[in-house]
Structure formats: C-alpha cells, structure tokens
Scaffold this motif. Structure first.
Motif, PDB file in Angstrom:
ATOM      1  N   TYR A   1     -32.945  -4.129 -30.196  1.00 58.94           N
ATOM      2  CA  TYR A   1     -33.901  -3.993 -29.277  1.00 58.94           C
ATOM      3  C   TYR A   1     -33.688  -5.350 -27.788  1.00 58.94           C
ATOM      4  N   LYS A   2     -33.161  -6.266 -28.334  1.00 58.18           N
ATOM      5  CA  LYS A   2     -32.341  -7.284 -27.317  1.00 58.18           C
ATOM      6  C   LYS A   2     -31.166  -6.599 -26.563  1.00 58.18           C
ATOM      7  N   MET A   3     -30.458  -5.637 -27.110  1.00 59.96           N
ATOM      8  CA  MET A   3     -29.424  -4.997 -26.407  1.00 59.96           C
ATOM      9  C   MET A   3     -29.898  -4.084 -25.623  1.00 59.96           C
ATOM     10  N   ALA A   4     -31.146  -3.444 -25.752  1.00 62.09           N
ATOM     11  CA  ALA A   4     -31.550  -2.640 -24.779  1.00 62.09           C
ATOM     12  C   ALA A   4     -32.125  -3.225 -23.632  1.00 62.09           C
ATOM     13  N   SER A   5     -32.605  -4.536 -23.758  1.00 64.18           N
ATOM     14  CA  SER A   5     -32.778  -5.253 -22.531  1.00 64.18           C
ATOM     15  C   SER A   5     -31.646  -5.634 -21.704  1.00 64.18           C
ATOM     16  N   SER A   6     -30.607  -6.125 -22.195  1.00 69.81           N
ATOM     17  CA  SER A   6     -29.296  -6.293 -21.243  1.00 69.81           C
ATOM     18  C   SER A   6     -28.682  -5.049 -20.804  1.00 69.81           C
ATOM     19  N   LEU A   7     -28.678  -4.090 -21.551  1.00 67.98           N
ATOM     20  CA  LEU A   7     -27.939  -2.831 -21.077  1.00 67.98           C
ATOM     21  C   LEU A   7     -28.759  -2.095 -20.026  1.00 67.98           C
ATOM     22  N   GLY A   8     -30.251  -2.308 -20.415  1.00 65.25           N
ATOM     23  CA  GLY A   8     -31.199  -1.743 -19.276  1.00 65.25           C
ATOM     24  C   GLY A   8     -31.052  -2.323 -17.984  1.00 65.25           C
ATOM     25  N   SER A   9     -30.961  -3.604 -18.117  1.00 65.32           N
ATOM     26  CA  SER A   9     -30.755  -4.471 -16.896  1.00 65.32           C
ATOM     27  C   SER A   9     -29.406  -4.261 -15.855  1.00 65.32           C
ATOM     28  N   ALA A  10     -28.439  -4.126 -16.998  1.00 61.59           N
ATOM     29  CA  ALA A  10     -26.949  -3.799 -16.358  1.00 61.59           C
ATOM     30  C   ALA A  10     -26.659  -2.427 -15.783  1.00 61.59           C
ATOM     31  N   PHE A  11     -27.525  -1.363 -16.362  1.00 59.63           N
ATOM     32  CA  PHE A  11     -27.479  -0.013 -15.684  1.00 59.63           C
ATOM     33  C   PHE A  11     -28.500   0.035 -14.637  1.00 59.63           C
ATOM     34  N   GLY A  12     -29.426  -0.426 -14.804  1.00 57.06           N
ATOM     35  CA  GLY A  12     -30.649  -0.477 -13.451  1.00 57.06           C
ATOM     36  C   GLY A  12     -30.095  -1.103 -12.201  1.00 57.06           C
ATOM     37  N   VAL A  13     -29.446  -2.071 -12.482  1.00 58.07           N
ATOM     38  CA  VAL A  13     -28.643  -2.834 -11.352  1.00 58.07           C
ATOM     39  C   VAL A  13     -27.637  -2.074 -10.807  1.00 58.07           C
ATOM     40  N   ALA A  14     -26.884  -1.469 -11.698  1.00 56.32           N
ATOM     41  CA  ALA A  14     -25.704  -0.749 -11.157  1.00 56.32           C
ATOM     42  C   ALA A  14     -26.252   0.650 -10.508  1.00 56.32           C
TER      43      ALA A  14
END
Length: 462
Positions: free
Chosen positions: A398-411
């Motif tokens: 669930y926490k990984m989803a937060s970080s990866l979501g932020s990374a790909f959203g920004v990218a």
C-alpha cells in the motif's frame, strides 16, 4: 531483547518526524524549483523531469524490501542508514553543477526514504502502546502529510530568497539532528520465524521494469517516440511486467504477494491510493506554469498551495471520524470528488491573472481537503482487509503504491507539460498536464465505486 521495558519518548518522536521530513519536505521540495534548477544547472526539461521523479520511484521500488530488511537487521539501524543516505544524497545536490550529481543525489534520496519510512513506523509500533502509539503515529502522519503539504511553499521561499541548494543544506542539518535525537533509542528487531530467503530475483526484475517505464515516460519525447531506443524501453517494460507477474505468482517469499489483490476492497484502496498520489503531478504542472506563464516567483507559487497544507492537516482527523460514523466508502468517494474538482479548476488557464490566481488557490485547498478526507479511510480499508499474517506485506505494498503513484504521476504530468509547451505554449501545456491528472482521479473514483463495498470500515471492531 529488552524491547518491552523501553518506553518511547517525545525526543524519539521528534527524531523520527525529522527523519520523515528529510523526504516529504526537503526531497519533495524539488517540485517547486524546476525553473530555478533548470537555469542554474543548464539541464534539459526531460533530464529534470526524470531527476524529480527518481526519488519517489526508488523509494517505491525498495520500500517493501527495506521494510523486511529493517525487521531482520534492526529498525534503528535501518533508520540511521536512511538518515546517512539522506545526508549523502543532499550533499550531491548541493555540489551538483550538471545532471550527473543531480541524478545520483535523487536516487540516493529515494533509497533513504525507503529505509526511513517503514523502519521508523516499526520503531513507533515497538516502543509505544495504546493511545500513546496512536499519538506517535499521528505525528508521523503529520510529518509526512505536513511535509508534503508545505514542501511547495518551503521550497519556493528558500529558492527565491536564498537559492535552491539551501533546501538541501537544511536537509543535511535536520538529518544530523535526527541521528542525534535517536541515539538513545534501543535497537528493535522482529522475532525471526520465517527462514525463507529474500526474493532477490523478483526485486531485480521489478527494478529493471520500473526503470524502463520511467525512462520511457520521461525521455520518450526527447529521444523520439518511434526511435528504436524508446521501442526497446517499452518492450522491456511490457515483457518485464509479464515475467514479474508469472515469477511472483504463488511464490512463498514473493516481493509482491499478488494473492492480496484477490480481496476487492484491498485492491480498491491500493489502486485508488496509487492514482490519488499520481495527482501529485498537479503540483509540478501548476507551480511550473504560474512561474513560466504568469511571472510568479518560486515563493509566490508556493504561497498558492498554503490552502492545501492547512486543509490536508485539518481533515486527516475529520476523515477518521467520518470513517467511524459512515464507513470507508463514502469518505473515500467524497475525498476523490473534491480532489478532482480542485485539480480540474487549475486547468482554466484562459482566465486573467487575478481570477486564475484565486481559482488555483481554491483548487489547491479543495485538493488538500479531498486528500485529507480520503487518507485515513483508505489506509484503514487496506489494512483491515489484509490477512493477519500478511499485515506487514500488505502495508508495504500500500505504501509502495503511494511512492510509485507519485513518481509516475510527476513523470507523466511533467512530460505532457513539456511536450505541449514546445508546440503550443505554456497555457495549453498547463491545461494538458491538468487533464492528465483529472484522468488519474476519474480512474481512482471508478476503482472505489466498483471495488470498495458500502459496508467497508463500518463497526469492524468485534
């Protein structure tokens, strides 16, 4: 062994909050200093986009592995390793005079966050009980949410009045203070019952796949979408994802336990969490646009998001109360709708300066209001729908989803903005970047509607 006799202190809480801030406040402050970094280092927008998203990407890739490692080698040790990495990463950025140290520093900051986040939560769970644990974890959340809320304002103020590199000088000071505050905290480890080896193969496939996808998104426009390198990156992403799912499915020590996703409420919470964190791309689009298109300083653009900070912090406890009264689904839906409206109005770039400034300020406040209402019910849904023996793995994913979501959203947002800006100007670029984030929000809304049951979170306590 003496873990149970030690009681956590306020000094320990402050040390951990400082550790959390090194990522959520300092590392994430990059979202508001894009023009300053670009003009100072002379790097291309594509290189800068990848540098910004790398920290969240590496944090997301390694957070599950780092959490498991912290249980084995010691949570304090892992937190300290994270703080030392934060100092090294920030130092790279302070010394950067081109793209090399910038990218290396951002990767190290990502590793740092992966070490600090799960290990520091583990320390708080080990040394606080009952109401004291809830208080300690709420401070952790305030460090995380508050840091992410104020990073735009803080980064803008420092960049405007002192120079953007001072952000990372302050980060080094805070990390050193955190190390000092935590020095008296005893070590905490999990009782070793599971003898299975760490899933190194799964981690390697996952890293290659995620990096290929990130480079494809951030560099595709510069390399050329039909260039053989871009096509190879896409092929590596697709093949890597297929191999990863096949290899991991049913493996006892899998990096990601796909069996957890058979539970629809857990899947709905995790998918919507990924997508609502992807909306972090709005921060890059809005901050860059008001500086490039409306002549704002970094500090002025940061001031626009002050409503976001106040709203997100004020609403975290409110979301918790709504969850207890009506269950999880309604506040998750209400929060997502408010976030969608807040993000959507920022795309109204045809408005004149004063009207647009007011609209963006209100948009950020609604964005924060929505995320604040959504946060606790979503986390509760994910954790309460995971099997008792897999709470750690479920929380990590669930926490990984937060970080990866932020990374790909920004990218994705930064790439859409840069591509449209080159052809049609910054006004159209901002609208396009915002539309990308609205799409993330709509898919998040659909995942909640179809996967989270109406009675989720209602009187779960037996």
């Amino acid at each position: 062994m003496m873990e149970t006799t030690y009681k956590g202190t306020n000094k320990m809480i402050i040390g951990i909050v400082f550790g959390v801030l090194t990522f959520w406040l300092f590392a994430q402050a990059m979202v508001n200093v894009v023009p300053a970094v670009q003009s100072d280092l002379g790097v291309s927008s594509g290189t800068l986009n990848i540098a910004i998203s790398l920290s969240a990407l590496f944090s997301g890739i390694f957070i599950v592995a780092a959490g498991g490692l912290a249980d084995k080698i010691g949570r304090k040790k892992m937190t300290n390793i994270g703080l030392i990495l934060s100092i090294i990463g920030s130092l790279c950025l302070v010394l950067a005079n081109g793209s090399t140290l910038l990218i290396i520093g951002r990767i190290i900051q990502g590793f740092s966050a992966a070490c600090i986040m799960p290990a520091s939560i583990g320390l708080m769970k080990a040394y606080f009980e009952g109401a004291e644990r809830q208080r300690a974890l709420s401070y952790w959340s305030i460090g995380s949410w508050g840091g992410s809320g104020v990073c735009s304002l803080f980064g803008g103020a420092i960049a405007t009045y002192m120079g953007w590199k001072w952000i990372f000088i302050f980060s080094i000071i805070i990390a050193i203070l955190a190390l000092w505050l935590l020095k008296d905290t005893p070590e905490s480890k999990a009782k070793q019952t599971d003898k299975s080896k760490f899933d190194v193969g799964g981690l390697i496939i996952f890293i290659i796949t995620m990096l290929a996808l990130n480079i494809f998104i951030t560099q595709g426009a510069e390399i050329g979408w039909t260039n053989w390198i871009t096509i190879v990156l896409l092929a590596v992403t697709v093949i890597g994802a297929i191999i990863f799912i096949k290899v991991e499915n049913g493996k006892s020590n899998a990096l990601i336990d796909f069996g957890l996703f058979k539970n629809a409420p857990y899947t709905g919470a995790t998918v919507s969490n990924f997508l609502l964190n992807a909306i972090a791309g709005t921060l890059v689009v809005a901050n860059t646009y008001v500086q490039e298109g409306r002549g704002f300083t970094s500090f002025q653009s940061g001031m626009l998001s002050i409503g976001y900070l106040i709203a997100v912090l004020a609403m975290i406890r409110v979301g918790e109360k709504i969850l207890q009264k009506v269950g999880a689904k309604k506040p998750m839906l209400w929060g997502t709708v408010l976030t969608l409206i807040g993000v959507g109005v920022m795309g109204l770039t045809f408005l004149p300066d004063v009207a647009y400034t007011v609209v963006v300020f209100i948009g950020f406040a609604l964005f924060g209001l929505g995320l604040g209402i959504y946060a606790t019910p979503s986390t509760d849904t994910a954790v309460s729908n995971a099997p008792d023996d897999k709470i750690g793995a479920a929380s990590g994913i669930y926490k990984m989803a937060s970080s990866l979501g932020s990374a790909f959203g920004v990218a994705i947002s930064a790439t859409v903005y840069a591509m449209i800006a080159a052809k049609s100007g910054v006004d159209a670029a901002a609208t396009g970047g915002i539309i990308a984030n609205v799409i993330f929000g709509v898919i998040a809304l659909l995942s909640i509607i179809f996967m989270v049951p109406n009675n989720a979170g209602k009187s779960d306590v037996k």
